[in-house]
Motif scaffolding. Structure first.
Motif, PDB file in Angstrom:
ATOM      1  N   ASP A  20     -21.911  27.723   0.092  1.00 21.46           N
ATOM      2  CA  ASP A  20     -21.760  27.887  -1.361  1.00 21.46           C
ATOM      3  C   ASP A  20     -21.904  26.569  -2.124  1.00 21.46           C
ATOM      4  N   GLY A  21     -22.242  25.496  -1.403  1.00 16.69           N
ATOM      5  CA  GLY A  21     -22.450  24.206  -2.057  1.00 16.69           C
ATOM      6  C   GLY A  21     -21.228  23.328  -2.123  1.00 16.69           C
ATOM      7  N   THR A  22     -20.065  23.841  -1.733  1.00 21.36           N
ATOM      8  CA  THR A  22     -18.870  23.005  -1.700  1.00 21.36           C
ATOM      9  C   THR A  22     -18.931  22.090  -0.487  1.00 21.36           C
ATOM     10  N   VAL A  23     -18.053  21.088  -0.462  1.00 20.13           N
ATOM     11  CA  VAL A  23     -18.112  20.075   0.583  1.00 20.13           C
ATOM     12  C   VAL A  23     -16.822  20.073   1.395  1.00 20.13           C
ATOM     13  N   GLU A  24     -16.924  19.763   2.654  1.00 25.28           N
ATOM     14  CA  GLU A  24     -15.755  19.701   3.535  1.00 25.28           C
ATOM     15  C   GLU A  24     -15.009  18.387   3.321  1.00 25.28           C
ATOM     16  N   MET A  25     -13.745  18.487   2.933  1.00 24.49           N
ATOM     17  CA  MET A  25     -12.886  17.317   2.779  1.00 24.49           C
ATOM     18  C   MET A  25     -11.594  17.549   3.536  1.00 24.49           C
ATOM     19  N   ALA A  26     -10.929  16.471   3.894  1.00 27.14           N
ATOM     20  CA  ALA A  26      -9.646  16.550   4.592  1.00 27.14           C
ATOM     21  C   ALA A  26      -8.856  15.290   4.255  1.00 27.14           C
ATOM     22  N   THR A  27      -7.614  15.257   4.685  1.00 30.11           N
ATOM     23  CA  THR A  27      -6.790  14.055   4.551  1.00 30.11           C
ATOM     24  C   THR A  27      -6.278  13.695   5.937  1.00 30.11           C
ATOM     25  N   LEU A  28      -6.979  12.772   6.573  1.00 32.25           N
ATOM     26  CA  LEU A  28      -6.662  12.334   7.928  1.00 32.25           C
ATOM     27  C   LEU A  28      -6.208  10.880   7.896  1.00 32.25           C
ATOM     28  N   ARG A  29      -5.632  10.427   8.979  1.00 30.47           N
ATOM     29  CA  ARG A  29      -5.185   9.040   9.065  1.00 30.47           C
ATOM     30  C   ARG A  29      -6.390   8.106   9.099  1.00 30.47           C
ATOM     31  N   LEU A  33       0.837  -1.194   0.000  1.00 33.06           N
ATOM     32  CA  LEU A  33       0.000   0.000   0.000  1.00 33.06           C
ATOM     33  C   LEU A  33       0.877   1.252   0.000  1.00 33.06           C
ATOM     34  N   GLN A  34       0.368   2.310  -0.641  1.00 36.51           N
ATOM     35  CA  GLN A  34       1.080   3.586  -0.659  1.00 36.51           C
ATOM     36  C   GLN A  34       0.499   4.579   0.332  1.00 36.51           C
ATOM     37  N   GLY A  35      -0.679   4.273   0.856  1.00 29.83           N
ATOM     38  CA  GLY A  35      -1.287   5.170   1.825  1.00 29.83           C
ATOM     39  C   GLY A  35      -2.724   4.788   2.095  1.00 29.83           C
ATOM     40  N   ALA A  36      -3.294   5.421   3.114  1.00 28.45           N
ATOM     41  CA  ALA A  36      -4.695   5.211   3.465  1.00 28.45           C
ATOM     42  C   ALA A  36      -5.174   6.468   4.177  1.00 28.45           C
ATOM     43  N   SER A  37      -6.310   7.001   3.743  1.00 31.06           N
ATOM     44  CA  SER A  37      -6.775   8.280   4.270  1.00 31.06           C
ATOM     45  C   SER A  37      -8.255   8.286   4.565  1.00 31.06           C
ATOM     46  N   ASP A  38      -8.597   9.047   5.594  1.00 28.83           N
ATOM     47  CA  ASP A  38      -9.976   9.389   5.898  1.00 28.83           C
ATOM     48  C   ASP A  38     -10.202  10.789   5.333  1.00 28.83           C
ATOM     49  N   HIS A  39     -11.058  10.885   4.302  1.00 27.49           N
ATOM     50  CA  HIS A  39     -11.311  12.172   3.651  1.00 27.49           C
ATOM     51  C   HIS A  39     -12.606  12.822   4.136  1.00 27.49           C
ATOM     52  N   TYR A  72      -4.686   3.535  -1.024  1.00 29.91           N
ATOM     53  CA  TYR A  72      -3.926   3.855  -2.232  1.00 29.91           C
ATOM     54  C   TYR A  72      -2.839   2.822  -2.506  1.00 29.91           C
ATOM     55  N   LEU A  73      -2.668   2.515  -3.790  1.00 26.24           N
ATOM     56  CA  LEU A  73      -1.623   1.600  -4.246  1.00 26.24           C
ATOM     57  C   LEU A  73      -1.330   1.937  -5.708  1.00 26.24           C
ATOM     58  N   ALA A  74      -0.497   1.139  -6.362  1.00 32.02           N
ATOM     59  CA  ALA A  74      -0.175   1.365  -7.771  1.00 32.02           C
ATOM     60  C   ALA A  74      -0.102   0.032  -8.488  1.00 32.02           C
ATOM     61  N   ASP A  75      -0.352   0.057  -9.795  1.00 28.27           N
ATOM     62  CA  ASP A  75      -0.224  -1.160 -10.582  1.00 28.27           C
ATOM     63  C   ASP A  75       1.253  -1.395 -10.922  1.00 28.27           C
TER      64      ASP A  75
END
Length: 297
Positions: free
Chosen positions: A152-161, A114-120, A127-130
């Motif tokens: 404004d209609g946008t959404v809250e996102m983040a990159t957490l563990r 794995l290259q990573g894992a996130s709570d958005h 995440y990984l790669a071929d």
């Protein structure tokens, strides 16, 4: 924000994923690879995609009867540099968290790197790669009722563990039998040369809404989805158009559930004198970096 009744049903196991019920969504992606056999086998064994069509120079893979990924090769494929415009990752959307956990257990059993894992916040992503370095995300959306929308209609996102151990522990104990028929490419994340040009194309031309921004990246969605297409310059700032037989992303498709939205996009393309070719699959064009986009309804 006005409540969308589809949000109550889209996340159930019987209904299509919310991403697919929007006015437009990603259909399938096309990668050019150097080693068709090895890369194709990876997507079948690790991702659990099924062969839908096969020839000497290509293979189409999918979930159930739905094609999601085409791989092709030729004798003159040239390795694209990491800084080239093209694919950041294809994001395979599982229909629910249970399927994501079941896939994770399968991947761990196969020894995936794995290259990573996130709570958005809106989703949980791995995440990984071929084998040729093409990025892959495998994710599941959280229920739309739990997303936080701004005025404004946008959404809250983040990159957490992301707590991978907890996700793994929640997996069903039986053997994983492959990608669920309800899986899809929920979004495609691109490497581009600059963000203003991406904003102009995806928002101004194709009619998607910018739902979130990160430094050096924009996220575009249709019908309140967090994003169907993302574009970043993290590795590719200033990248020129793709040329020749570069490996990586040849193109992808956007399917319009709303035919009026498609007609509006086609009218804008005509007004801006962007070349569009009518094909058996739909309306084919190139984005500002010569990545193919096919629009269909």
């Amino acid at each position: 924000m006005q409540h969308d009744p589809l949000e109550d049903t889209a996340m159930t196991e019987q209904s299509p994923s919310f991403a697919l019920t929007r006015p437009a969504h990603v259909g399938r992606a096309h990668l050019v690879v150097r080693d068709l056999e090895t890369t194709g086998q990876f997507y079948q064994s690790m991702l659990g995609l099924k062969t839908i069509e096969k020839s000497e120079s290509g293979i189409t893979l999918g979930a159930g009867d739905t094609p999601l990924l085409t791989l092709t090769t030729s004798s003159d494929v040239a390795q694209a540099p990491r800084s080239a415009a093209g694919l950041f990752h294809n994001a395979f959307l599982m229909p629910n968290r249970r399927e994501l956990a079941h896939w994770l257990a399968h991947a761990v059993n196969l020894g995936v790197q794995l290259q990573g894992a996130s709570d958005h916040l809106v989703s949980e992503a791995i995440y990984l790669a071929d084998p040729e370095g093409n990025g892959i995300e495998v994710y599941a959306d959280r229920p739309v009722r739990d997303w936080a929308f701004h005025p404004d209609g946008t959404v809250e996102m983040a990159t957490l563990r992301l707590d991978l151990q907890a996700l793994y522990d929640s997996a069903p104990k039986g053997a994983w039998t492959g990608m669920d028929d309800g899986a899809a490419i929920g979004h495609i994340h691109l490497q581009v040369g600059n963000i203003p040009a991406a904003d102009k194309f995806y928002e101004g031309v194709l009619g998607l809404k910018k739902m979130a921004t990160y430094p050096g990246a924009s996220f575009f969605g249709s019908g309140t989805y967090h994003h169907h297409v993302a574009a970043n310059i993290w590795n590719s700032r200033g990248a020129p158009e793709r040329t020749g037989q570069m490996s990586g992303l040849q193109g992808y498709s956007i399917h319009f559930n709303d035919k009026e939205a498609l007609e509006t996009a086609l009218k804008t393309l005509d007004e801006m004198e962007i070349a569009v070719e009518r094909t058996a699959e739909g309306h084919a064009l190139k984005d500002p970096w010569s990545i193919g986009v096919t629009l269909s309804a």
